[in-house]
Design a protein around this motif. Structure first.
Motif, PDB file in Angstrom:
ATOM      1  N   VAL A  21     -55.309  29.177 -48.058  1.00  4.26           N
ATOM      2  CA  VAL A  21     -54.777  28.492 -49.232  1.00  4.26           C
ATOM      3  C   VAL A  21     -53.297  28.821 -49.426  1.00  4.26           C
ATOM      4  CG1 VAL A  21     -55.350  30.247 -50.986  1.00  4.26           C
ATOM      5  CG2 VAL A  21     -55.299  27.826 -51.606  1.00  4.26           C
ATOM      6  N   ILE A  22     -52.895  30.055 -49.160  1.00  6.07           N
ATOM      7  CA  ILE A  22     -51.483  30.426 -49.294  1.00  6.07           C
ATOM      8  C   ILE A  22     -50.631  29.694 -48.264  1.00  6.07           C
ATOM      9  CG2 ILE A  22     -49.832  32.323 -49.034  1.00  6.07           C
ATOM     10  CD1 ILE A  22     -52.008  34.179 -50.196  1.00  6.07           C
ATOM     11  N   ALA A  23     -51.091  29.671 -47.013  1.00  4.74           N
ATOM     12  CA  ALA A  23     -50.319  29.022 -45.942  1.00  4.74           C
ATOM     13  C   ALA A  23     -50.210  27.517 -46.169  1.00  4.74           C
ATOM     14  CB  ALA A  23     -50.969  29.310 -44.588  1.00  4.74           C
ATOM     15  N   ILE A  24     -51.316  26.879 -46.515  1.00  9.20           N
ATOM     16  CA  ILE A  24     -51.327  25.419 -46.676  1.00  9.20           C
ATOM     17  C   ILE A  24     -50.499  24.994 -47.888  1.00  9.20           C
ATOM     18  CG2 ILE A  24     -52.795  23.425 -47.170  1.00  9.20           C
ATOM     19  CD1 ILE A  24     -55.025  24.972 -45.573  1.00  9.20           C
ATOM     20  N   LEU A  25     -50.696  25.660 -49.028  1.00  7.06           N
ATOM     21  CA  LEU A  25     -49.941  25.283 -50.217  1.00  7.06           C
ATOM     22  C   LEU A  25     -48.452  25.585 -50.071  1.00  7.06           C
ATOM     23  CD1 LEU A  25     -52.239  26.212 -53.245  1.00  7.06           C
ATOM     24  CD2 LEU A  25     -51.739  23.966 -52.279  1.00  7.06           C
ATOM     25  N   ALA A  26     -48.110  26.667 -49.388  1.00  2.00           N
ATOM     26  CA  ALA A  26     -46.695  26.981 -49.170  1.00  2.00           C
ATOM     27  C   ALA A  26     -46.027  25.875 -48.363  1.00  2.00           C
ATOM     28  CB  ALA A  26     -46.562  28.322 -48.452  1.00  2.00           C
ATOM     29  N   CYS A  27     -46.672  25.438 -47.285  1.00  2.00           N
ATOM     30  CA  CYS A  27     -46.110  24.346 -46.467  1.00  2.00           C
ATOM     31  C   CYS A  27     -46.057  23.046 -47.250  1.00  2.00           C
ATOM     32  CB  CYS A  27     -46.937  24.172 -45.198  1.00  2.00           C
ATOM     33  SG  CYS A  27     -46.763  25.532 -44.020  1.00  2.00           S
ATOM     34  N   ASN A  28     -47.089  22.757 -48.039  1.00  8.30           N
ATOM     35  CA  ASN A  28     -47.082  21.559 -48.883  1.00  8.30           C
ATOM     36  C   ASN A  28     -45.904  21.557 -49.855  1.00  8.30           C
ATOM     37  OD1 ASN A  28     -50.699  21.075 -49.341  1.00  8.30           O
ATOM     38  ND2 ASN A  28     -49.316  20.235 -47.832  1.00  8.30           N
ATOM     39  N   LEU A  29     -45.725  22.665 -50.562  1.00  7.09           N
ATOM     40  CA  LEU A  29     -44.694  22.715 -51.597  1.00  7.09           C
ATOM     41  C   LEU A  29     -43.286  22.695 -51.009  1.00  7.09           C
ATOM     42  CD1 LEU A  29     -46.351  25.254 -54.070  1.00  7.09           C
ATOM     43  CD2 LEU A  29     -46.057  22.786 -54.378  1.00  7.09           C
ATOM     44  N   ILE A  30     -43.085  23.322 -49.849  1.00  4.51           N
ATOM     45  CA  ILE A  30     -41.776  23.268 -49.181  1.00  4.51           C
ATOM     46  C   ILE A  30     -41.451  21.828 -48.787  1.00  4.51           C
ATOM     47  CG2 ILE A  30     -40.509  23.927 -47.099  1.00  4.51           C
ATOM     48  CD1 ILE A  30     -41.999  26.642 -47.259  1.00  4.51           C
ATOM     49  N   ALA A  31     -42.440  21.152 -48.175  1.00  2.53           N
ATOM     50  CA  ALA A  31     -42.223  19.765 -47.740  1.00  2.53           C
ATOM     51  C   ALA A  31     -42.019  18.835 -48.933  1.00  2.53           C
ATOM     52  CB  ALA A  31     -43.414  19.300 -46.898  1.00  2.53           C
ATOM     53  N   LEU A  32     -42.766  19.032 -50.000  1.00  2.61           N
ATOM     54  CA  LEU A  32     -42.611  18.193 -51.189  1.00  2.61           C
ATOM     55  C   LEU A  32     -41.268  18.421 -51.873  1.00  2.61           C
ATOM     56  CD1 LEU A  32     -46.234  18.560 -52.583  1.00  2.61           C
ATOM     57  CD2 LEU A  32     -45.181  16.421 -51.827  1.00  2.61           C
ATOM     58  N   ARG A  33     -40.772  19.651 -51.832  1.00  3.48           N
ATOM     59  CA  ARG A  33     -39.450  19.935 -52.399  1.00  3.48           C
ATOM     60  C   ARG A  33     -38.368  19.214 -51.604  1.00  3.48           C
ATOM     61  NH1 ARG A  33     -36.397  19.743 -55.679  1.00  3.48           N
ATOM     62  NH2 ARG A  33     -34.940  21.308 -56.420  1.00  3.48           N
ATOM     63  N   LEU A  34     -38.520  19.170 -50.288  1.00  2.00           N
ATOM     64  CA  LEU A  34     -37.567  18.432 -49.454  1.00  2.00           C
ATOM     65  C   LEU A  34     -37.626  16.943 -49.768  1.00  2.00           C
ATOM     66  CD1 LEU A  34     -38.092  20.244 -46.015  1.00  2.00           C
ATOM     67  CD2 LEU A  34     -36.122  20.440 -47.548  1.00  2.00           C
ATOM     68  N   LEU A  35     -38.850  16.426 -49.999  1.00  2.00           N
ATOM     69  CA  LEU A  35     -38.993  15.019 -50.382  1.00  2.00           C
ATOM     70  C   LEU A  35     -38.276  14.742 -51.693  1.00  2.00           C
ATOM     71  CD1 LEU A  35     -40.292  12.181 -50.100  1.00  2.00           C
ATOM     72  CD2 LEU A  35     -42.295  13.097 -51.298  1.00  2.00           C
ATOM     73  N   GLN A  67     -39.559  18.503 -63.707  1.00  4.19           N
ATOM     74  CA  GLN A  67     -38.488  18.633 -62.720  1.00  4.19           C
ATOM     75  C   GLN A  67     -38.984  18.463 -61.286  1.00  4.19           C
ATOM     76  OE1 GLN A  67     -36.558  22.379 -63.476  1.00  4.19           O
ATOM     77  NE2 GLN A  67     -35.525  21.636 -65.307  1.00  4.19           N
ATOM     78  N   HIS A  68     -40.277  18.636 -61.059  1.00  2.74           N
ATOM     79  CA  HIS A  68     -40.819  18.545 -59.701  1.00  2.74           C
ATOM     80  C   HIS A  68     -42.059  17.659 -59.707  1.00  2.74           C
ATOM     81  CE1 HIS A  68     -38.046  21.769 -58.720  1.00  2.74           C
ATOM     82  NE2 HIS A  68     -38.575  22.502 -59.684  1.00  2.74           N
ATOM     83  N   ARG A  69     -41.824  16.400 -60.008  1.00 10.83           N
ATOM     84  CA  ARG A  69     -42.916  15.435 -60.207  1.00 10.83           C
ATOM     85  C   ARG A  69     -43.744  15.226 -58.940  1.00 10.83           C
ATOM     86  NH1 ARG A  69     -43.201  12.361 -64.717  1.00 10.83           N
ATOM     87  NH2 ARG A  69     -44.244  10.345 -64.708  1.00 10.83           N
ATOM     88  N   SER A  70     -43.069  15.080 -57.801  1.00  6.09           N
ATOM     89  CA  SER A  70     -43.784  14.881 -56.534  1.00  6.09           C
ATOM     90  C   SER A  70     -44.622  16.108 -56.174  1.00  6.09           C
ATOM     91  CB  SER A  70     -42.798  14.574 -55.402  1.00  6.09           C
ATOM     92  OG  SER A  70     -42.154  13.343 -55.601  1.00  6.09           O
ATOM     93  N   SER A  71     -44.091  17.288 -56.461  1.00  6.22           N
ATOM     94  CA  SER A  71     -44.833  18.520 -56.177  1.00  6.22           C
ATOM     95  C   SER A  71     -46.078  18.617 -57.044  1.00  6.22           C
ATOM     96  CB  SER A  71     -43.942  19.750 -56.408  1.00  6.22           C
ATOM     97  OG  SER A  71     -42.850  19.755 -55.518  1.00  6.22           O
ATOM     98  N   ALA A  72     -45.945  18.228 -58.322  1.00  8.55           N
ATOM     99  CA  ALA A  72     -47.102  18.264 -59.223  1.00  8.55           C
ATOM    100  C   ALA A  72     -48.196  17.329 -58.729  1.00  8.55           C
ATOM    101  CB  ALA A  72     -46.674  17.873 -60.637  1.00  8.55           C
TER     102      ALA A  72
END
Length: 300
Positions: A69-83, A247-252
């Motif tokens: 869960v830590i690895a998957i969510l970390a990669c998700n949130l990094i990619a979503l922040r870039l988006l 501030q981080h709508r896509s991440s939410a």
């Protein structure tokens, strides 16, 4: 080796191809689906009780679930922040003051955990007829996938609606691809096959389905880890949506995974306004359709 993939996908496809226009039938499918989830998770708990070296396996489940869960969510949130940096989501909605009780919603999620624990405790009795739980869960799984197909068809989403909502589609694609990176990272850290890590990453928060499918294909240890992995994702989404939405709508949205079209949709709507609903439904629909297909593919 793809016979198992066909067996899993066939009831899903058949259910999706059947037209379901009656509102009464749609409600019946939703009720049956809710009950089937409880039944199969109960069987999963029973199977877990029959594991050899039970204490060691429980520690393994917690370790796999925590790392994944830590690895998957970390990669998700990094990619979503870039988006968000490349494609900002412009909106004018101000968060409402009254939000659904996050504690109440978290407790609703934990009910399913209670069903697994109940099955586990019953399985510890060692009664002979309980050894048939694994076989019973296989038949129940086929019915569950058929009902999921009916539910997805009954949602009324068309290919045109999915493609036209670019934000929902973009977030879903980013979550899907970045989850693969997280799954590979988790597999490397845990010493698991890469395909197992990819299958773990393909639940997208749909714990009631991923736990069942993973148990059928990888056994109760990995299946239970998948269940806890995706359950934690949903619980974190419930808690973090109000903090991220401005501030981080896509991440939410991306944090919700497949649950954005059902369980976490009320939280998204209250915190982000009605305008987020179409994107949330498209995002959840795409990931809900992808989850069983990808888990079956990586399990083949």
């Amino acid at each position: 080796m793809y016979s198992g993939l066909l067996i899993i996908l066939l009831p899903l496809v058949i259910g999706y191809l059947l037209p379901l226009k009656s509102p009464a039938l749609q409600r019946l499918v939703n009720h049956l689906l809710s009950w089937m989830v409880y039944v199969i998770l109960f069987f999963m708990g029973i199977s877990l009780a029959f594991l050899d070296n039970l204490a060691a396996n429980l520690l393994a489940i917690l370790r796999i679930a925590s790392v994944s869960v830590i690895a998957i969510l970390a990669c998700n949130l990094i990619a979503l922040r870039l988006l968000e940096k490349r494609r900002p989501w412009h909106h004018h909605h101000q968060q409402q003051q009254t939000l659904p009780s996050r504690l109440h919603m978290a407790l609703e999620s934990l009910k399913l955990l209670g069903v697994v624990v109940l099955g586990f405790l019953l399985g510890l009795s060692g009664w002979a007829f309980l050894h048939h739980a694994a076989q019973a869960s296989e038949y129940a799984l086929l019915l569950l996938l058929f009902l999921v197909g009916l539910q997805l068809r009954g949602s009324g989403m068309t290919l045109r609606q999915i493609v036209l909502n670019r934000r929902g589609m973009m977030v879903a694609v980013v979550v899907c691809i970045s989850a693969f990176a997280g799954g590979i990272l988790a597999a490397l850290l845990l010493g698991l096959p890469v395909t197992t890590g990819l299958a773990l990453a393909s639940g997208y928060g749909w714990y009631s389905l991923s736990g069942i499918l993973m148990t059928e294909n990888f056994g109760p240890v990995i299946g239970s880890a998948a269940f806890f992995n995706d359950l934690l994702r949903e619980l974190l989404a419930i808690m973090l949506i109000p903090l991220l939405i401005r501030q981080h709508r896509s991440s939410a949205l991306g944090l919700c995974g497949a649950t954005s079209m059902d369980f976490t949709l009320p939280v998204l709507q209250r915190a982000g306004g009605v305008e987020i609903v179409p994107a949330a439904i498209v995002h959840g629909f795409v990931l809900s359709l992808a989850a069983p297909v990808l888990i079956a593919l990586f399990s083949a």
